[in-house]
Design an enzyme around this catalytic site. Structure first.
Site, short mmCIF file in Angstrom:
data_model
loop_
_atom_site.label_atom_id
_atom_site.label_comp_id
_atom_site.label_asym_id
_atom_site.label_seq_id
_atom_site.Cartn_x
_atom_site.Cartn_y
_atom_site.Cartn_z
CG HIS A 181 -17.56 17.50 53.51
ND1 HIS A 181 -17.17 17.54 52.20
CD2 HIS A 181 -18.75 16.86 53.52
CE1 HIS A 181 -18.08 16.94 51.44
NE2 HIS A 181 -19.05 16.53 52.22
CG HIS B 27 -43.55 17.27 57.15
ND1 HIS B 27 -42.37 17.05 57.82
CD2 HIS B 27 -43.72 16.23 56.30
CE1 HIS B 27 -41.84 15.92 57.40
NE2 HIS B 27 -42.65 15.40 56.48
CD GLU C 124 -14.71 20.89 53.29
OE1 GLU C 124 -14.25 20.21 54.23
OE2 GLU C 124 -14.99 20.42 52.17
#
Length: 1044
Positions: free
Chosen positions: A800, A734, A885
């Site tokens: 984004h 983890h 992007e």
């Protein structure tokens, strides 16, 4: 050879024989014969250079060609009786060469040639050929503002303007040269003020009208275009614009443009005329009571109205893009080395903050507790129990749901009724109609994967909203599916922007045709324009999550101006839009104008369309967000902010034709994805996984500024058994993220770039504030914690959307590439850098159709030093730190070329990104060989470097739009080739010689007509003596009419 010849020109060119000069001027120059004199060779060489390519002319300029011509001109003009057989070709040659020399104005001043040429012009106003040659030279001299000022101080404006005659059929070349020269002198604001004071600017309008009305045969279009260019130059100063508007310039151009638009041969006049009207259109503040957002949020540690004092700072965003577009703007190379030096010199501490470390420790304990409970068969979670709890009693109910219909048969339920009465997520809204919603869901058989309307409504009730929304947008509540077919980019009709701007100008010219009625106002809580009072108008609504329509005006019967609400605590950041519209008539085109956009360009100019969701279509089994809209364009308008800088906004205009009568539709910038949608999908995903195979945990990393949960999601494979040894191994993995396993830990920090502090969250990573940017602060702390225990992540990716480029691509960080592209003198051969930062991009280029390797960029700019990818790369040491992007439009390469991206393509891109991660640990994954072979076959990989397959897409942005988005730029009225053509045509002919001989007889007739147009010039003496300020120049006495 030319390099040796040019220095001799300074002393010898003025003595070239007239016969050789005359023969060279009238015929195409050729190299001189062996028997030619040295001076003839010089002349031939210069003439050949002037008629050659621009490259040769620029080479001649670099070797002093301009200075040689200026010296020869001055020497030749000093004689008592100047020989124009020599001077005229010299002026022609100087005009051609000087147009290509950016420093010609300063060189002319240094050689004392500026006032000398002005004197030659004053002497030869009655000789068309000589006057035209002087005017061309003065025009190129005015490339320097100081030269234009010098001419203005010596009354050059008066001399040139007298040569701009009303409509005539003779000496057209001279008239056009005079207009071009006058426009060139108006590059100086001082000259503009002088021209306004003397009435020349107002007279230009009358001249344009006269040439327009009398040019029946369309033979004088170049002169009319030159006059428009002259008006454009005058518009560069505020006093010039005010004068043109006061003299009725907009009305005049509007009337003349109507004629231009109806005649095919006048296309070249319509575009500059419309651009001028845009520029002259007075700026108008947005019809709002305040630029500030309709909503505010008290920030910790700040007064309630503290953000109002910083309003001027947010206004800067109107001029400078500070969001994802800044990632691909042309960077400043000076920033690269400084930020790299900052990277190399600064030491990064191993801990971030004791408070954050304690929070991570608590998260780890919660993880262990959840793991132990899961081993005992407990599948429940806190989120499930919270979902079953009571809804928030304090959630306000909207006025639209105050009256609920009772016992109405769903078979008679209209689309608008269903939306209006049954999508309330508050207690008051849900108690009265939950059974009706159940019956409707059963009737329409909704089946959206990973979506449950009931779960969404329950989750929305626990979402804290600044605006206190209680209405659910139908697409978010009902869900949506990808369209069945790919959607191509929209084709833009020719001259579309010109058409739209012309319609906007009509508002100013014909205000009686404008309705200008408020249809929707977010600031006004009372109902606007009820259906019974406005039966023919559309109805708007946006008071739901992610909705941001602030005000709507009905401009014409089927045209609406829309104003977007700024982000909370801000007066800027207007790009996204999401609103509801209803009350439409099927088959009627409606035009929507969003008038307060801020970006300088948009993909809407390159084929992008907004998305539309129809409630009627959804209830009929087609719940799709579809690309829609025609006649889409994006351009600067005349609206400005009420406070701060008076920079104009931009208009996004599009036309929508709805398919159903009285439907309820939603329009958005792109596919909406709300915070509630994210939380709902996480809960659905947790329920969908097999707990025996997949370990899925959602924990709360921190609370956002508004009080919502920031989720930390952990996904990995379950241990092979419930033995303590295997569980302990999972606990260790983890903390490794996916360093030695395929575990993936991600943090859902934010869905919006602008936070409640009105700041870009992706510019807060350098020094995040724990109170104002808690999500960034704790995410960075979590990464610091992993780094401190030796479990630095292999990959960090910040996702984004991109509004100004196509395709999907990555921004990464590379020290060597930054030094290479910045032109740094640092020797990169001694720098060792792991090339693994390109691995994911190369893998995606192989397997992801929407991905473009050639659009990727690995520069590290100083202006990006506070972004997530740079901070994580620099401080945490993550080699593969990226910003991915994804275009809002579509692709211009690959199999998706010419298509707009939809939710199907976006989900595919996410899947391919997950597959590309297999390449990172292929040699270290502790699984059987079959899995490794499957990964290699899937990605078609081998040990050698991958070659990208995407097409060349190296442009930083789209090519220039086919129509000017801005109206402030002032382009030249003609190019070098056009000037060369005019100069070459200024040769002697019998007809022109006769015209020159008749100037004295006909000159009085032209003066009489110009005096009729401009009666205030009657008092001016046509032979007024030109006074040269500062004394005589080089022995030139213009008052006596001689040069000696």
């Amino acid at each position: 050879q030319r390099e040796k010849v040019l220095p001799l020109c300074h002393s010898n060119l003025s003595f070239i024989s007239p016969s050789s000069f005359r023969s060279s001027a009238r015929s195409r120059p050729t190299m001189a014969a062996p028997s030619s004199s040295g001076l003839e060779v010089l002349l031939s060489t210069l003439q050949v250079s002037a008629h050659s390519t621009d490259r040769r002319i620029h080479h001649m300029i670099s070797k002093g060609g301009s200075e040689a011509l200026l010296t020869a001109l001055v020497n030749s003009a000093r004689s008592f009786t100047p020989n124009y057989t020599i001077l005229l070709p010299l002026l022609h040659l100087l005009a051609k060469v000087g147009y290509r020399d950016r420093q010609i104005g300063l060189k002319a001043q240094k050689a004392d040639a500026v006032l000398l040429v002005l004197g030659l012009l004053r002497q030869n106003t009655e000789n068309a050929r000589r006057a035209a040659a002087c005017l061309w030279v003065l025009r190129v001299f005015c490339s320097s503002v100081t030269t234009a000022d010098l001419l203005g101080k010596n009354r050059g404006l008066d001399v040139v303007f007298k040569l701009i005659s009303p409509h005539s059929t003779k000496h057209l070349r001279t008239v056009k040269a005079a207009v071009d020269a006058f426009a060139a002198m108006l590059c100086s604001k001082v000259n503009c003020r002088t021209a306004v004071a003397k009435g020349y600017i107002a007279d230009l309008l009358k001249l344009y009208e006269d040439w327009h009305n009398n040019d029946v045969n369309l033979k004088n279009i170049p002169i009319r275009r030159a006059l428009l260019h002259c008006l454009q130059r005058a518009s560069n100063s505020a006093v010039g614009r005010d004068t043109l508007v006061a003299e009725g310039g907009i009305s005049l151009l509007f009337q003349t443009t109507q004629t231009c638009l109806t005649m095919k041969g006048l296309e070249s006049l319509a575009e500059p005329a419309i651009q001028l009207m845009r520029k002259w259109n007075p700026k108008v503040p947005l019809p709002l009571t305040s630029d500030k957002s309709a909503f505010s949020f008290p920030l910790p540690g700040r007064p309630v109205d503290d953000w109002d004092a910083d309003l001027g700072l947010t206004d800067v965003s109107l001029e400078d893009d500070s969001d994802e577009d800044a990632e691909n703007e042309e960077p400043d190379n000076r920033d690269y080395v400084s930020v790299l030096r900052f990277v190399l010199e600064e030491d990064v501490s191993g801990t971030f903050n004791t408070c954050t470390h304690a929070r991570i420790t608590i998260l780890r304990r919660n993880f262990d507790r959840d793991l132990d409970s899961s081993s005992e068969g407990d599948e429940s979670s806190d989120d499930d129990s919270a979902l079953e709890g009571d809804l928030n009693d304090e959630t306000p109910s909207d006025q639209r749901c105050s009256e609920l219909p009772s016992h109405r048969d769903e078979n008679h339920l209209q689309t608008s009724d269903f939306h209006k009465h049954y999508l309330n997520c508050s207690r008051k809204g849900q108690e009265g109609h939950s059974s009706m919603v159940d019956r409707l869901l059963e009737k329409y058989g909704i089946g959206i994967p990973n979506h449950d309307p009931r779960l969404y409504a329950a989750t929305a009730a626990n979402t804290k909203s600044i605006a206190g929304y209680s209405i659910l947008a139908f697409p978010d509540f009902w869900g949506h599916l990808p369209p069945q077919e790919h959607e191509p980019m929209a084709k833009r009709p020719p001259h579309l922007q010109r058409k739209k701007v012309y319609e906007d100008i009509q508002r100013l010219i014909c205000p009686e045709d404008i309705i200008n009625k408020v249809i929707f106002d977010m600031d006004d809580h009372s109902p606007q324009c009820p259906p019974d009072m406005c039966p023919s108008s559309l109805r708007f609504f946006s008071k739901f999550e992610s909705g941001n329509l602030r005000k709507a005006f009905q401009v014409r019967s089927h045209e609406y101006d829309l104003i977007l609400n700024a982000d909370v605590n801000s007066s800027a950041h207007c790009q996204w839009f999401y609103f509801e519209v209803s009350g439409m008539v099927a088959g009627v085109p409606y035009r929507f104008n969003i008038i307060n956009c801020e970006k300088g360009n948009s993909q809407y100019n390159y084929g992008m369309q907004p998305v539309l969701y129809s409630v009627r279509e959804a209830l009929e089994g087609r719940p799709h967000w579809v690309r829609t809209g025609s006649e889409i364009c994006y351009y600067r308008n005349n609206f400005c902010a009420r406070r701060g800088k008076k920079s104009s906004f931009y208009t996004l205009t599009f036309t929508v034709t709805f398919h159903h009568e009285d439907d309820v539709c939603y329009l958005a910038y792109h596919y909406p994805y709300t915070y509630t949608t994210l939380q709902t999908h996480l809960k659905m995903l947790e329920k969908s996984v097999d707990p025996q195979k997949v370990f899925f945990r959602q924990q709360n990393l921190c609370d956002t500024l508004a009080g919502n949960s920031c989720s930390l999601v952990t996904i990995t494979a379950c241990p092979t058994s419930r033995a303590w040894k295997h569980l302990h191994q999972l606990r260790k993995s983890h903390t490794k993220t996916h360093n030695e396993s395929d575990l993936c830990s991600c943090v859902s920090t934010h869905l919006n770039r602008c936070s409640l502090t009105a700041e870009d969250l992706n510019r807060q990573w350098l020094k995040p504030d724990p109170n104002l940017s808690p999500t960034i602060y704790h995410t960075k702390g979590f990464l610091y914690y992993l780094n401190s225990i030796g479990r630095t992540p292999l990959v960090f990716c910040d996702y984004h959307g991109h509004s100004r480029k196509k395709n999907v691509f990555l921004y990464g960080c590379s020290m060597k590439e930054t030094l290479w592209q910045s032109g740094s003198p640092i020797n990169t051969a001694t720098l060792k850098e792991d090339p693994g930062y390109r691995t994911i991009a190369k893998a995606l280029d192989r397997i992801a159709p929407a991905f473009s390797f050639n659009n990727c960029n690995y520069l590290v700019e100083k202006s990006r030093a506070s972004t997530a990818r740079v901070v994580v790369w620099r401080e945490i040491g993550v080699l593969r730190s990226y910003t991915m992007e994804s275009t809002y439009n579509g692709c211009n390469q690959g199999i998706y070329k010419g298509l707009q991206t939809g939710t199907r393509e976006l989900e595919e891109m996410g899947m391919k990104f997950g597959q590309s991660l297999l390449t990172l640990r292929r040699n270290a994954i502790h699984y059987n060989s079959r899995l490794i072979h499957h990964a290699s076959a899937l990605l078609d990989l081998d040990d050698r470097l991958l070659d990208h397959k995407s097409n060349n897409c190296f442009e930083d942005d789209e090519p220039p739009c086919m129509e000017k988005i801005e109206y402030s730029a002032c382009s030249d009225s003609f190019g070098a080739n056009e000037l060369d053509t005019e100069v070459n045509g200024n040769t002697s002919s019998e007809e022109e010689d006769e015209e020159d001989a008749d100037i004295c007889r006909n000159g009085r007739r032209c003066n009489d007509r110009k005096s009729h147009l401009f009666p205030h010039h009657l008092k001016q003496d046509a032979l007024e003596t030109l006074t040269i300020k500062g004394g005589q120049c080089n022995g030139v006495d213009i008052s006596n009419g001689f040069l000696y």
